[in-house]
Design a protein around this motif. Structure first.
Motif, PDB file in Angstrom:
ATOM      1  N   LEU A 236       0.512  -1.292  -0.019  1.00 45.38           N
ATOM      2  CA  LEU A 236       0.003  -0.177   0.222  1.00 45.38           C
ATOM      3  C   LEU A 236       1.158   1.169   0.183  1.00 45.38           C
ATOM      4  N   ILE A 237       1.949   1.135   0.723  1.00 48.00           N
ATOM      5  CA  ILE A 237       2.590   2.186   1.168  1.00 48.00           C
ATOM      6  C   ILE A 237       3.726   2.771  -0.266  1.00 48.00           C
ATOM      7  N   GLY A 238       3.794   1.522  -0.836  1.00 45.51           N
ATOM      8  CA  GLY A 238       5.414   1.461  -2.176  1.00 45.51           C
ATOM      9  C   GLY A 238       6.801   1.352  -1.528  1.00 45.51           C
ATOM     10  N   TYR A 239       6.376   0.881   0.184  1.00 43.09           N
ATOM     11  CA  TYR A 239       7.923   0.004   0.631  1.00 43.09           C
ATOM     12  C   TYR A 239       8.623  -1.041  -0.268  1.00 43.09           C
ATOM     13  N   THR A 240       7.699  -1.714  -1.347  1.00 39.97           N
ATOM     14  CA  THR A 240       7.983  -3.090  -1.869  1.00 39.97           C
ATOM     15  C   THR A 240       7.358  -3.243  -2.882  1.00 39.97           C
ATOM     16  N   ASP A 241       7.951  -4.105  -4.340  1.00 40.07           N
ATOM     17  CA  ASP A 241       7.130  -4.113  -5.344  1.00 40.07           C
ATOM     18  C   ASP A 241       6.887  -6.321  -5.185  1.00 40.07           C
ATOM     19  N   ALA A 242       6.113  -6.392  -5.992  1.00 45.11           N
ATOM     20  CA  ALA A 242       5.624  -8.006  -6.004  1.00 45.11           C
ATOM     21  C   ALA A 242       7.098  -8.558  -6.051  1.00 45.11           C
TER      22      ALA A 242
END
Length: 253
Positions: free
Chosen positions: A187-193
């Motif tokens: 949600l916060i863009g801390y990581t990606d898939a």
């Protein structure tokens, strides 16, 4: 019995004889809670009963689960077994080093993998700590041998003073918390898939070392809920635009 609160979990065991022999090894060490995850055979087969000898009742009382997560749901400590070093996962320790944790736990579990492969990474992720039985160059142990040796090591804790009487969160509470953390990271863009699994493994290792109580896991999830609310509220107001953090802030290599 010394290890009566210890659950021995066999993940996808292949042969009835190995299950029966493992049950006998458990009974020798005073453990009686046998749990089977997606077994590939009938644990009440005549071969299993024959190999169990006096542990036949233990076989009949064994519980069967479709997933490891369900088998560990009520446990407050899960100890995996592995003979290999895995990337992104803590290195296995000598069983004696883990003994104080087992002694302090109210409901510990000892987890063994399939005979051919051992536990896979996704199984070991659900274990707070991993142990390895020290062997010679040939490190392949029969399932029952491994159960006997590790239970014996834990049995030595019976006369030790517990390191702590602290009640830790169950594995189900921790797994729910990790699922919540995973959602919040996205949600916060801390990581990606692509990086999510590696990043979450690092967080799991750190937070599992904390041996959180149930209240502390709820406290942490309360923080996550507040973060989610704040991000969504800001998005509704048009004040925040989602942006991923730089790679060196999302994971430690």
């Amino acid at each position: 019995m010394p290890l009566v609160n210890l659950a021995v979990v066999l993940v996808s065991p292949k042969t009835p004889g190995n299950i029966g022999s493992a049950a006998r090894a458990m009974l020798n060490m005073g453990a009686r809670d046998l749990r089977l995850v997606a077994p590939r055979c009938d644990h009440l087969d005549s071969q299993a009963v024959a190999m169990a000898v006096h542990a036949a009742d233990l076989l009949r009382e064994a519980r069967v689960y479709p997933t490891l997560r369900e088998a560990l749901a009520d446990r407050d400590l899960s100890v995996g077994t592995s003979a290999r070093i895995r990337a992104d996962l803590p290195a296995p320790r000598h069983p004696a080093q883990v003994r104080p944790l087992v002694r302090a736990a109210s409901a510990p579990a000892l987890v063994f993998g399939p005979e051919e492969t051992g536990l896979v990474n996704s199984d070991l992720e659900q274990c707070q700590v991993t142990v390895r039985v020290p062997t010679g160059d040939y490190a392949s142990l029969n399932l029952a041998q491994a159960v006997l040796l590790v239970c014996y090591e834990f049995l030595q804790a019976q006369d030790e003073v517990p390191a702590s009487e602290r009640k830790t969160a169950t594995r189900e509470e921790m797994e729910a918390m990790y699922g919540h953390l995973h959602q919040t990271m996205h949600l916060i863009g801390y990581t990606d898939a692509v990086r999510a699994r590696h990043t979450l493994r690092l967080w799991r290792a750190m937070l599992d070392r904390a041996l959180m109580s149930s209240a502390e896991s709820r406290l942490f999830r309360g923080l996550l809920r507040q973060v989610e609310w704040k991000v969504r509220d800001a998005a509704r107001c048009g004040t925040v635009e989602g942006k991923a953090a730089p790679a060196d802030e999302t994971a430690l290599d």
